[in-house]
Motif scaffolding. Structure first.
Motif, PDB file in Angstrom:
ATOM      1  N   GLU A   1       0.834  -1.199   0.000  1.00 47.94           N
ATOM      2  CA  GLU A   1       0.000   0.000   0.000  1.00 47.94           C
ATOM      3  C   GLU A   1       0.875   1.259   0.000  1.00 47.94           C
ATOM      4  OE1 GLU A   1      -3.319   2.138   2.931  1.00 47.94           O
ATOM      5  OE2 GLU A   1      -2.722   0.062   3.272  1.00 47.94           O
ATOM      6  N   ILE A   2       1.927   1.245   0.809  1.00 50.47           N
ATOM      7  CA  ILE A   2       2.848   2.381   0.860  1.00 50.47           C
ATOM      8  C   ILE A   2       3.587   2.536  -0.463  1.00 50.47           C
ATOM      9  CG2 ILE A   2       4.980   3.223   1.934  1.00 50.47           C
ATOM     10  CD1 ILE A   2       3.979   1.946   4.556  1.00 50.47           C
ATOM     11  N   LYS A   3       4.020   1.431  -1.029  1.00 53.40           N
ATOM     12  CA  LYS A   3       4.737   1.476  -2.306  1.00 53.40           C
ATOM     13  C   LYS A   3       3.879   2.083  -3.405  1.00 53.40           C
ATOM     14  CE  LYS A   3       7.225  -1.431  -5.624  1.00 53.40           C
ATOM     15  NZ  LYS A   3       7.656  -2.814  -5.956  1.00 53.40           N
ATOM     16  N   GLN A   4       2.634   1.626  -3.494  1.00 52.81           N
ATOM     17  CA  GLN A   4       1.740   2.152  -4.519  1.00 52.81           C
ATOM     18  C   GLN A   4       1.423   3.628  -4.277  1.00 52.81           C
ATOM     19  OE1 GLN A   4       0.925   0.563  -7.272  1.00 52.81           O
ATOM     20  NE2 GLN A   4       2.058  -1.245  -6.588  1.00 52.81           N
ATOM     21  N   GLY A   5       1.207   3.971  -3.001  1.00 49.45           N
ATOM     22  CA  GLY A   5       0.887   5.353  -2.665  1.00 49.45           C
ATOM     23  C   GLY A   5       2.028   6.306  -2.927  1.00 49.45           C
ATOM     24  N   TYR A   6       3.243   5.883  -2.594  1.00 53.12           N
ATOM     25  CA  TYR A   6       4.411   6.745  -2.802  1.00 53.12           C
ATOM     26  C   TYR A   6       4.750   6.852  -4.288  1.00 53.12           C
ATOM     27  CZ  TYR A   6       8.947   8.886  -1.744  1.00 53.12           C
ATOM     28  OH  TYR A   6      10.014   9.747  -1.657  1.00 53.12           O
ATOM     29  N   SER A   7       4.666   5.717  -4.999  1.00 52.91           N
ATOM     30  CA  SER A   7       4.984   5.717  -6.427  1.00 52.91           C
ATOM     31  C   SER A   7       3.997   6.553  -7.241  1.00 52.91           C
ATOM     32  CB  SER A   7       5.003   4.276  -6.963  1.00 52.91           C
ATOM     33  OG  SER A   7       5.975   3.506  -6.294  1.00 52.91           O
ATOM     34  N   SER A   8       2.734   6.611  -6.770  1.00 55.85           N
ATOM     35  CA  SER A   8       1.711   7.371  -7.491  1.00 55.85           C
ATOM     36  C   SER A   8       1.660   8.835  -7.082  1.00 55.85           C
ATOM     37  CB  SER A   8       0.342   6.742  -7.254  1.00 55.85           C
ATOM     38  OG  SER A   8      -0.051   6.888  -5.895  1.00 55.85           O
ATOM     39  N   GLY A   9       2.352   9.178  -5.999  1.00 54.78           N
ATOM     40  CA  GLY A   9       2.354  10.558  -5.530  1.00 54.78           C
ATOM     41  C   GLY A   9       1.314  10.848  -4.468  1.00 54.78           C
ATOM     42  N   GLN A  10       0.522   9.850  -4.084  1.00 56.24           N
ATOM     43  CA  GLN A  10      -0.485  10.059  -3.047  1.00 56.24           C
ATOM     44  C   GLN A  10       0.151  10.233  -1.673  1.00 56.24           C
ATOM     45  OE1 GLN A  10      -3.080   6.682  -3.402  1.00 56.24           O
ATOM     46  NE2 GLN A  10      -4.172   7.490  -5.179  1.00 56.24           N
ATOM     47  N   ILE A  11       1.261   9.518  -1.449  1.00 55.36           N
ATOM     48  CA  ILE A  11       1.993   9.626  -0.182  1.00 55.36           C
ATOM     49  C   ILE A  11       3.232  10.482  -0.411  1.00 55.36           C
ATOM     50  CG2 ILE A  11       3.315   8.360   1.562  1.00 55.36           C
ATOM     51  CD1 ILE A  11       1.467   5.995   1.157  1.00 55.36           C
ATOM     52  N   LEU A  12       3.418  11.496   0.415  1.00 60.81           N
ATOM     53  CA  LEU A  12       4.567  12.389   0.309  1.00 60.81           C
ATOM     54  C   LEU A  12       5.761  11.824   1.082  1.00 60.81           C
ATOM     55  CD1 LEU A  12       2.753  15.792   0.895  1.00 60.81           C
ATOM     56  CD2 LEU A  12       3.402  14.772  -1.305  1.00 60.81           C
ATOM     57  N   THR A  13       6.943  12.361   0.800  1.00 62.07           N
ATOM     58  CA  THR A  13       8.163  11.908   1.469  1.00 62.07           C
ATOM     59  C   THR A  13       8.053  12.066   2.982  1.00 62.07           C
ATOM     60  OG1 THR A  13       9.553  12.427  -0.436  1.00 62.07           O
ATOM     61  CG2 THR A  13      10.641  12.287   1.700  1.00 62.07           C
ATOM     62  N   GLY A  14       7.517  13.190   3.445  1.00 65.68           N
ATOM     63  CA  GLY A  14       7.377  13.415   4.882  1.00 65.68           C
ATOM     64  C   GLY A  14       6.485  12.380   5.538  1.00 65.68           C
ATOM     65  N   GLU A  15       5.432  11.964   4.838  1.00 69.02           N
ATOM     66  CA  GLU A  15       4.521  10.950   5.376  1.00 69.02           C
ATOM     67  C   GLU A  15       5.199   9.585   5.428  1.00 69.02           C
ATOM     68  OE1 GLU A  15       0.218  12.667   3.846  1.00 69.02           O
ATOM     69  OE2 GLU A  15       1.541  11.717   2.379  1.00 69.02           O
ATOM     70  N   LEU A  16       5.996   9.296   4.399  1.00 67.47           N
ATOM     71  CA  LEU A  16       6.741   8.033   4.369  1.00 67.47           C
ATOM     72  C   LEU A  16       7.748   7.982   5.516  1.00 67.47           C
ATOM     73  CD1 LEU A  16       7.381   5.408   2.806  1.00 67.47           C
ATOM     74  CD2 LEU A  16       9.004   6.732   1.443  1.00 67.47           C
ATOM     75  N   LYS A  17       8.456   9.083   5.717  1.00 66.63           N
ATOM     76  CA  LYS A  17       9.434   9.131   6.809  1.00 66.63           C
ATOM     77  C   LYS A  17       8.758   9.011   8.164  1.00 66.63           C
ATOM     78  CE  LYS A  17      13.199  11.632   4.531  1.00 66.63           C
ATOM     79  NZ  LYS A  17      14.173  12.746   4.629  1.00 66.63           N
ATOM     80  N   LYS A  18       7.596   9.603   8.309  1.00 66.21           N
ATOM     81  CA  LYS A  18       6.870   9.517   9.578  1.00 66.21           C
ATOM     82  C   LYS A  18       6.508   8.075   9.905  1.00 66.21           C
ATOM     83  CE  LYS A  18       2.825  11.362  12.025  1.00 66.21           C
ATOM     84  NZ  LYS A  18       1.612  12.234  11.924  1.00 66.21           N
ATOM     85  N   GLU A  19       6.090   7.322   8.898  1.00 61.93           N
ATOM     86  CA  GLU A  19       5.756   5.907   9.104  1.00 61.93           C
ATOM     87  C   GLU A  19       6.982   5.138   9.572  1.00 61.93           C
ATOM     88  OE1 GLU A  19       2.900   2.505   8.172  1.00 61.93           O
ATOM     89  OE2 GLU A  19       2.591   4.526   7.395  1.00 61.93           O
ATOM     90  N   LEU A  20       8.123   5.387   8.936  1.00 64.77           N
ATOM     91  CA  LEU A  20       9.354   4.701   9.321  1.00 64.77           C
ATOM     92  C   LEU A  20       9.781   5.094  10.725  1.00 64.77           C
ATOM     93  CD1 LEU A  20      11.822   2.930   8.667  1.00 64.77           C
ATOM     94  CD2 LEU A  20      12.905   4.983   7.685  1.00 64.77           C
ATOM     95  N   ILE A  21       9.716   6.373  11.034  1.00 69.33           N
ATOM     96  CA  ILE A  21      10.112   6.840  12.367  1.00 69.33           C
ATOM     97  C   ILE A  21       9.318   6.129  13.452  1.00 69.33           C
ATOM     98  CG2 ILE A  21      10.026   8.842  13.927  1.00 69.33           C
ATOM     99  CD1 ILE A  21      10.698  10.568  11.399  1.00 69.33           C
TER     100      ILE A  21
END
Length: 412
Positions: free
Chosen positions: A357-377
């Motif tokens: 879900e994260i991969k598809q969202g980030y690749s499509s632009g729905q998920i921003l870099t800041g949101e991705l980093k927040k999930e990892l943090i």
């Protein structure tokens, strides 16, 4: 064996021909280099090293033999290559015992996330197959290669032991040892080192590891020290002197040259060849072209980092595969193949559906870099926070228990 690229030590060299001037990738036990932003080409590395891919057929066999799903490190190809793993599974099916061997070169007071990878899979293997484990702390190696005193290298070995114990290994089935302290007191270890040394020439070691005439002689002999734990007769307290207990070694692919040499020499010693499982490299925060370093606190996340340090490092240093602006990112999406935060999630987010879900969202632009980093943090703060708590509770008596030579709880 089918997975051997060379039948003789003298025909082997670091990377089997990998050359920094001729190839994009270079891998040896001390250096990893790639000119690609995506990092090492592991399919090419399998061919060059002459190992075998952990394919779906082998994964299916492992699940059938154990009756359990494989670890996500195996399922996702993080552990991607092997030598004779199928033989270990066949022995296990026949109720024949084997043991695990992995190690750590103590170069800093605390391990970082990259150091954690082989211990995570080793713990899973120990629990899944119910087998003993030996963990080698190569404090002697760090003394030989770095500007450490013997006392400092040995002290760091004890500090790293806390991190290893905090991973949750079974104390009744795990022996952790310092080379400085164990080799001279073992009835089998030093003998196997000498047997190994007698069967390998100076020219063979230079050809395999690239040592030069100015390297100290300690480096020349070190391969025999790393090879010795592959043989069960090196641990008479555990295996009663038996030389026929098979060994499985989970390690990063850069350690493979040591064990290619070991596998070549083993039959001439009357010992069994160790089997191996190779992992990919864990990327530095700055990206796959950078190298994690224990001396550079900002290149990696350490297992003693605070929640604040974890958040700061990821937000400030984790290389992004996103676009320059929010508008451009929404339009074009991010590149997961170079984004460090996403790559870290492939290691530490166990939920396959959420990762996709994260991969598809980030690749499509729905998920921003800041949101991705927040999930990892969030994930890393929990994982490392729990590790810090376990580490803080480890006592000197706990360390002594794991490091005492003894018969482990297992049927031989």
């Amino acid at each position: 064996m089918a997975d051997e690229q060379s039948a003789a030590v003298q025909n082997m060299s670091i990377g089997d021909g990998l050359d920094k001037t001729q190839e994009e990738d270079f891998v040896d036990p001390w250096n990893v280099a790639s000119s690609s932003a995506k990092g090492i080409d592991y399919d090419k590395l399998i061919v060059k090293f002459g190992s075998s891919k952990i394919d779906q057929a082998l994964i299916d066999k492992m699940e059938r033999v154990t009756g359990k799903p494989v670890h996500h490190f195996i399922r996702r190809g993080i552990f991607f290559s092997h030598r004779d793993l199928h033989q270990v599974l066949e022995m296990y099916e026949k109720k024949k015992p084997f043991y695990l061997y992995t190690g750590r070169g103590p170069s800093s007071e605390a391990m970082h996330l990259g150091h954690l990878i082989p211990f995570v899979i080793t713990k899973w293997l120990q629990e899944t197959f119910d087998v003993p484990l030996v963990v080698q702390l190569t404090d002697d190696e760090k003394f030989l290669w770095k500007d450490f005193t013997i006392e400092e290298a040995n002290r760091l070995a004890y500090e790293n032991t806390k991190d290893i114990i905090a991973c949750g290994f079974d104390p009744e089935k795990t022996f952790i040892f310092s080379d400085f302290e164990y080799i001279g007191n073992s009835r089998g270890f030093y003998r196997n080192m000498c047997r190994f040394q007698k069967l390998v020439t100076f020219n063979q070691v230079k050809g395999c590891f690239g040592f030069g005439d100015s390297d100290c002689i300690g480096k020349i002999s070190f391969p025999s020290i790393q090879a010795a734990p592959s043989f069960s007769s090196s641990f008479p307290d555990i295996f009663n002197g038996k030389s026929n207990v098979p060994c499985l070694i989970p390690c990063a692919i850069d350690q493979d040259p040591y064990f290619r040499m070991t596998r070549d020499v083993a039959p001439r010693m009357g010992c069994m060849k160790p089997a191996l499982m190779h992992s990919m490299f864990f990327p530095a925060l700055q990206g796959a072209q950078s190298k994690m370093s224990a001396s550079d606190a900002n290149s990696s996340i350490f297992l003693t980092d605070t929640d604040k340090q974890i958040k700061t490092k990821i937000n400030k240093y984790a290389f992004s595969g996103g676009q320059t602006t929010v508008e451009e990112h929404r339009e074009k999406g991010g590149d997961c193949s170079v984004d460090v935060s996403y790559q870290y999630l492939t290691f530490f987010l166990e939920d396959d559906a959420r990762l996709e879900e994260i991969k598809q969202g980030y690749s499509s632009g729905q998920i921003l870099t800041g949101e991705l980093k927040k999930e990892l943090i969030t994930i890393l703060q929990k994982l490392i926070g729990e590790h810090r708590e376990r580490r803080a509770k480890i006592t000197d008596d706990d360390i002594k228990r794991f490091m005492k030579p003894r018969k482990l709880k297992y049927d031989y």
